[in-house]
Write an enzyme that holds these catalytic residues in place. Structure first.
Site, PDB file in Angstrom:
ATOM      1  N   GLU A  29       0.845  -1.193   0.000  1.00 46.53           N
ATOM      2  CA  GLU A  29       0.000   0.000   0.000  1.00 46.53           C
ATOM      3  C   GLU A  29       0.880   1.242   0.000  1.00 46.53           C
ATOM      4  O   GLU A  29       0.453   2.318   0.378  1.00 46.53           O
ATOM      5  CB  GLU A  29      -0.991  -0.019   1.163  1.00 46.53           C
ATOM      6  CG  GLU A  29      -0.416  -0.326   2.513  1.00 46.53           C
ATOM      7  CD  GLU A  29      -1.503  -0.471   3.567  1.00 46.53           C
ATOM      8  OE1 GLU A  29      -2.228   0.499   3.799  1.00 46.53           O
ATOM      9  OE2 GLU A  29      -1.596  -1.545   4.169  1.00 46.53           O
ATOM     10  N   CYS A  39      -3.683  -3.787   4.403  1.00 41.59           N
ATOM     11  CA  CYS A  39      -2.763  -4.832   4.878  1.00 41.59           C
ATOM     12  C   CYS A  39      -3.163  -6.244   4.485  1.00 41.59           C
ATOM     13  O   CYS A  39      -2.365  -7.168   4.610  1.00 41.59           O
ATOM     14  CB  CYS A  39      -2.635  -4.776   6.392  1.00 41.59           C
ATOM     15  SG  CYS A  39      -2.083  -3.192   6.991  1.00 41.59           S
ATOM     16  N   HIS A  48      -2.995 -10.288  12.012  1.00 42.78           N
ATOM     17  CA  HIS A  48      -2.423  -9.011  11.573  1.00 42.78           C
ATOM     18  C   HIS A  48      -2.084  -8.189  12.824  1.00 42.78           C
ATOM     19  O   HIS A  48      -2.928  -8.015  13.707  1.00 42.78           O
ATOM     20  CB  HIS A  48      -3.420  -8.248  10.701  1.00 42.78           C
ATOM     21  CG  HIS A  48      -2.990  -6.844  10.428  1.00 42.78           C
ATOM     22  ND1 HIS A  48      -1.765  -6.554   9.862  1.00 42.78           N
ATOM     23  CD2 HIS A  48      -3.585  -5.648  10.688  1.00 42.78           C
ATOM     24  CE1 HIS A  48      -1.637  -5.237   9.759  1.00 42.78           C
ATOM     25  NE2 HIS A  48      -2.720  -4.662  10.252  1.00 42.78           N
TER      26      HIS A  48
HETATM   27  P1  HMG Z   1      -3.034   6.897  21.033  1.00 39.83           P
HETATM   28  O1  HMG Z   1      -4.383   7.501  21.145  1.00 39.83           O
HETATM   29  O2  HMG Z   1      -1.890   7.829  20.947  1.00 39.83           O
HETATM   30  O3  HMG Z   1      -2.715   5.901  22.218  1.00 39.83           O
HETATM   31  O4  HMG Z   1      -2.974   5.986  19.769  1.00 39.83           O
HETATM   32  P2  HMG Z   1      -3.614   5.561  23.504  1.00 39.83           P
HETATM   33  O5  HMG Z   1      -3.718   6.737  24.358  1.00 39.83           O
HETATM   34  O6  HMG Z   1      -4.878   4.833  23.064  1.00 39.83           O
HETATM   35  O7  HMG Z   1      -2.628   4.526  24.199  1.00 39.83           O
HETATM   36  C1  HMG Z   1      -2.321   3.299  23.584  1.00 39.83           C
HETATM   37  C2  HMG Z   1      -2.402   2.216  24.674  1.00 39.83           C
HETATM   38  O8  HMG Z   1      -1.367   2.451  25.618  1.00 39.83           O
HETATM   39  C3  HMG Z   1      -3.711   2.201  25.459  1.00 39.83           C
HETATM   40  O9  HMG Z   1      -3.990   0.855  25.767  1.00 39.83           O
HETATM   41  C4  HMG Z   1      -3.339   2.969  26.733  1.00 39.83           C
HETATM   42  O10 HMG Z   1      -4.155   2.630  27.849  1.00 39.83           O
HETATM   43  C5  HMG Z   1      -1.908   2.480  26.934  1.00 39.83           C
HETATM   44  P3  HMG Z   1      -5.506   0.297  25.733  1.00 39.83           P
HETATM   45  O11 HMG Z   1      -6.228   1.045  26.790  1.00 39.83           O
HETATM   46  O12 HMG Z   1      -6.023   0.620  24.360  1.00 39.83           O
HETATM   47  O13 HMG Z   1      -5.345  -1.153  25.980  1.00 39.83           O
HETATM   48  N1  HMG Z   1      -1.089   3.410  27.730  1.00 39.83           N
HETATM   49  C6  HMG Z   1      -0.289   3.003  28.738  1.00 39.83           C
HETATM   50  N2  HMG Z   1      -0.039   1.772  29.250  1.00 39.83           N
HETATM   51  C7  HMG Z   1       0.856   1.679  30.296  1.00 39.83           C
HETATM   52  N3  HMG Z   1       1.471   2.772  30.827  1.00 39.83           N
HETATM   53  C8  HMG Z   1       1.256   4.024  30.345  1.00 39.83           C
HETATM   54  C9  HMG Z   1       0.332   4.160  29.244  1.00 39.83           C
HETATM   55  N4  HMG Z   1      -0.102   5.233  28.536  1.00 39.83           N
HETATM   56  C10 HMG Z   1      -0.986   4.752  27.602  1.00 39.83           C
HETATM   57  N5  HMG Z   1       1.893   5.060  30.882  1.00 39.83           N
HETATM   58  C11 HMG Z   1      -3.796   4.370  18.213  1.00 39.83           C
HETATM   59  C12 HMG Z   1      -3.365   4.610  19.649  1.00 39.83           C
HETATM   60  C13 HMG Z   1      -3.950   2.875  17.978  1.00 39.83           C
HETATM   61  C14 HMG Z   1      -5.133   5.058  17.964  1.00 39.83           C
HETATM   62  C15 HMG Z   1      -2.719   4.969  17.259  1.00 39.83           C
HETATM   63  O14 HMG Z   1      -1.481   4.334  17.468  1.00 39.83           O
HETATM   64  C16 HMG Z   1      -3.082   4.879  15.801  1.00 39.83           C
HETATM   65  O15 HMG Z   1      -3.830   5.686  15.260  1.00 39.83           O
HETATM   66  N6  HMG Z   1      -2.495   3.889  15.073  1.00 39.83           N
HETATM   67  C17 HMG Z   1      -2.717   3.703  13.656  1.00 39.83           C
HETATM   68  C18 HMG Z   1      -3.987   2.948  13.358  1.00 39.83           C
HETATM   69  C19 HMG Z   1      -3.900   1.519  13.804  1.00 39.83           C
HETATM   70  O16 HMG Z   1      -2.847   0.938  13.932  1.00 39.83           O
HETATM   71  N7  HMG Z   1      -5.074   0.868  13.991  1.00 39.83           N
HETATM   72  C20 HMG Z   1      -5.133  -0.520  14.341  1.00 39.83           C
HETATM   73  C21 HMG Z   1      -6.329  -1.235  13.727  1.00 39.83           C
HETATM   74  S1  HMG Z   1      -6.460  -0.882  11.981  1.00 39.83           S
HETATM   75  C22 HMG Z   1      -5.248  -1.882  11.238  1.00 39.83           C
HETATM   76  O17 HMG Z   1      -4.693  -2.740  11.867  1.00 39.83           O
HETATM   77  C23 HMG Z   1      -4.922  -1.605   9.814  1.00 39.83           C
HETATM   78  C24 HMG Z   1      -3.599  -0.928   9.546  1.00 39.83           C
HETATM   79  O18 HMG Z   1      -2.551  -1.857   9.723  1.00 39.83           O
HETATM   80  C25 HMG Z   1      -3.577  -0.327   8.143  1.00 39.83           C
HETATM   81  C26 HMG Z   1      -3.946  -1.193   6.965  1.00 39.83           C
HETATM   82  O19 HMG Z   1      -4.737  -2.140   7.016  1.00 39.83           O
HETATM   83  O20 HMG Z   1      -3.453  -0.833   5.914  1.00 39.83           O
HETATM   84  C27 HMG Z   1      -3.329   0.223  10.497  1.00 39.83           C
END
Ligand code: HMG
Length: 445
Positions: free
Chosen positions: A83, A120, A244
């Protein structure tokens, strides 16, 4: 019936490393644990200035063909899943074929080449295409080369920046495979979703939180669809569950839902009933909200049980080891997870012949696919031949300033004169632009 599957794999990692806890987190004002514990990531792999989807894919394919003693005549098909393509017409497989022709005698003029796009999940779709081509008897005894290659970069300051990565996985799809046989049965979960897309732009527009829910919803659909054809899945039927892995924390969320689904109405649900009750059934609730709340409470309790944790440690955790050190490789990600899991079994000296893997692929936009793989006789030799540990170890460690520079160097919209950080050796490297705006490559001895 001829068995068809993945005969062998090679992995190429981008040659630079960004430490997320030590280097990235402090600059972002985040606690390191957000990365190491929350997302489950320690580092991203990054491409050096002379690396891109073509060099990474060609390097992986070159090593694969050399190791398997193949000549171009042995390969009837080259499919690239990506991609991160830079050309709307000429497929990346033609560039990679051109690179390979620099180092092998003969050519790929006889080979059917293409490029697959569906975020992906297209790496797995390319494997499907190869599988169907072989099963249809159109391969004339030749194997197919499937290459999943991506530079998974996000715009600076996008939340996705934490999950970046770059690398390629080359896979040989053949009859009587050495590594895993693929099931004919598949399940799909597919819908028109707007969670992650690149409308005429290099870096994705992402609705991160929504993308997580879309991943879970489509995976669930695919699992149910698989059961329609493959029969009810039991959690203990599988030795590994490579999914994935955009970041390991995503798979942690998916795994507990998969466990809940696959233990429903089984002896495991009964055994856990004393500790956490039985799973809520929608018929017992007056409203959807009350049902969903009860389901969510059950899931939280399930996660804490020893039984679940033991299953997770055995079936899911080994598939995440490599991902923790490389980040998201988009199309290559689930194929890295498969290698990671099998590598752990090889290192533990397990005899995994005949064991089954439940493989869950996913692409935003969105589509999930589930199928089953059976580990073959010569799997250990194939896995032990992959030198990914040494390659990860020898990556160049970026400072934050260097990371900013190299991110710009891979941004088509920025002018950048960044020097390379490593010296190419026995690999393909970007070699400037041709007269029609094409990218050119050369093999550096
Ligand atoms: P964010 O909002 O910056 O992070 O982005 P957050 O605040 O949600 O924190 C992440 C995790 O860390 C959370 O865990 C927090 O609690 C934890 P959860 O509650 O979700 O289990 N956390 C901590 N843990 C321990 N100690 C601390 C601490 N602070 C926070 N101090 C987000 C997260 C995934 C939204 C961002 O990384 C993002 O936008 N990523 C890109 C999109 C993505 O990967 N999506 C996944 C599903 S889609 C997919 O897989 C397809 C893809 O591969 C593309 C394709 O298909 O082409 C992306």
């Amino acid at each position: 019936m001829t068995s068809v599957g993945i005969d062998a794999v090679e992995i190429h990692t981008g040659k630079l490393r960004l430490d997320l806890a030590e280097t990235f987190a402090p600059e972002m004002g985040d606690a390191p644990e957000k990365y190491t514990k929350g997302l489950g990531l320690h580092a991203s792999s990054f491409p050096d200035t002379y690396e891109d989807i073509v060099t990474m894919g060609a390097n992986a394919a070159h090593r694969l063909m050399k190791r398997k003693g193949l000549e171009p005549d042995d390969v009837g098909r080259i499919d690239v899943a990506t991609e991160s393509a830079f050309d709307h017409s000429k497929p990346v497989s033609t560039y990679i074929g051109g690179c390979l022709e620099q180092v092998f005698d003969g050519d790929f003029h006889h080979a059917n080449k293409g490029e697959r796009k569906f975020a992906c999940v297209s790496g797995t779709q390319s494997i499907d295409d190869a599988y169907n081509w072989i099963k249809a008897g159109r391969n004339r005894g030749r194997a197919a080369l499937v290459i999943a290659t991506d530079t998974a970069l996000y715009a600076r300051d996008d939340p996705g920046e934490a999950t970046q990565g770059a690398g390629a996985v080359a896979m040989l799809i053949d009859e009587d495979p050495n590594l895993v046989e693929l099931s004919t049965e598949q399940g799909y979960g597919s819908a028109d979703e707007t969670d992650f897309l690149k409308p005429q732009q290099q870096f994705p527009s992402v609705d991160g939180k929504r993308s997580v829910n879309v991943y879970l919803a489509r995976m669930r659909e695919a699992l149910i669809d698989y059961e329609r054809v493959g029969g009810k899945i039991h959690a203990d039927d599988f030795r590994l569950g490579p999914f994935h892995t955009p970041f390991p924390g995503m798979v942690r969320k998916a795994a507990v839902l998969a466990y809940r689904h696959t233990t429903r109405d089984t002896e495991i649900e009964e055994e856990l009933a004393e500790e956490i009750g039985r799973q809520p059934r929608s018929e017992a609730f007056d409203s959807d909200e009350a049902y969903l709340e009860a389901l969510s409470e059950y899931t939280d309790a399930l996660k804490e049980t020893e039984r679940y944790q033991a299953w997770y440690g055995r079936t899911i955790d080994p598939t995440l080891t490599l991902s923790r050190h490389v980040g998201n490789w988009y199309t290559g990600s689930v194929h890295v997870a498969r290698v990671s899991g099998l590598k752990a079994l090889a290192e533990a000296g397990e005899d995994a012949v005949g064991e089954r893997l439940l493989v869950g692929s996913y692409g935003s936009g969105a589509q999930a696919e589930i199928h089953v793989e059976t580990v073959q006789e010569d799997w250990r030799e194939e896995i032990e031949a992959i030198d990914i540990d040494e390659r990860l170890e020898s990556r160049y460690e970026l400072t934050f300033e260097e990371y900013e520079d190299v991110h710009d160097a891979h941004n088509f919209d920025e002018e950048s004169a960044v020097e390379e950080f490593t010296v190419p050796e026995a690999e393909f490297a970007f070699d400037g632009w041709g007269r029609m705006g094409e990218r050119k490559y050369r093999y550096v001895e």
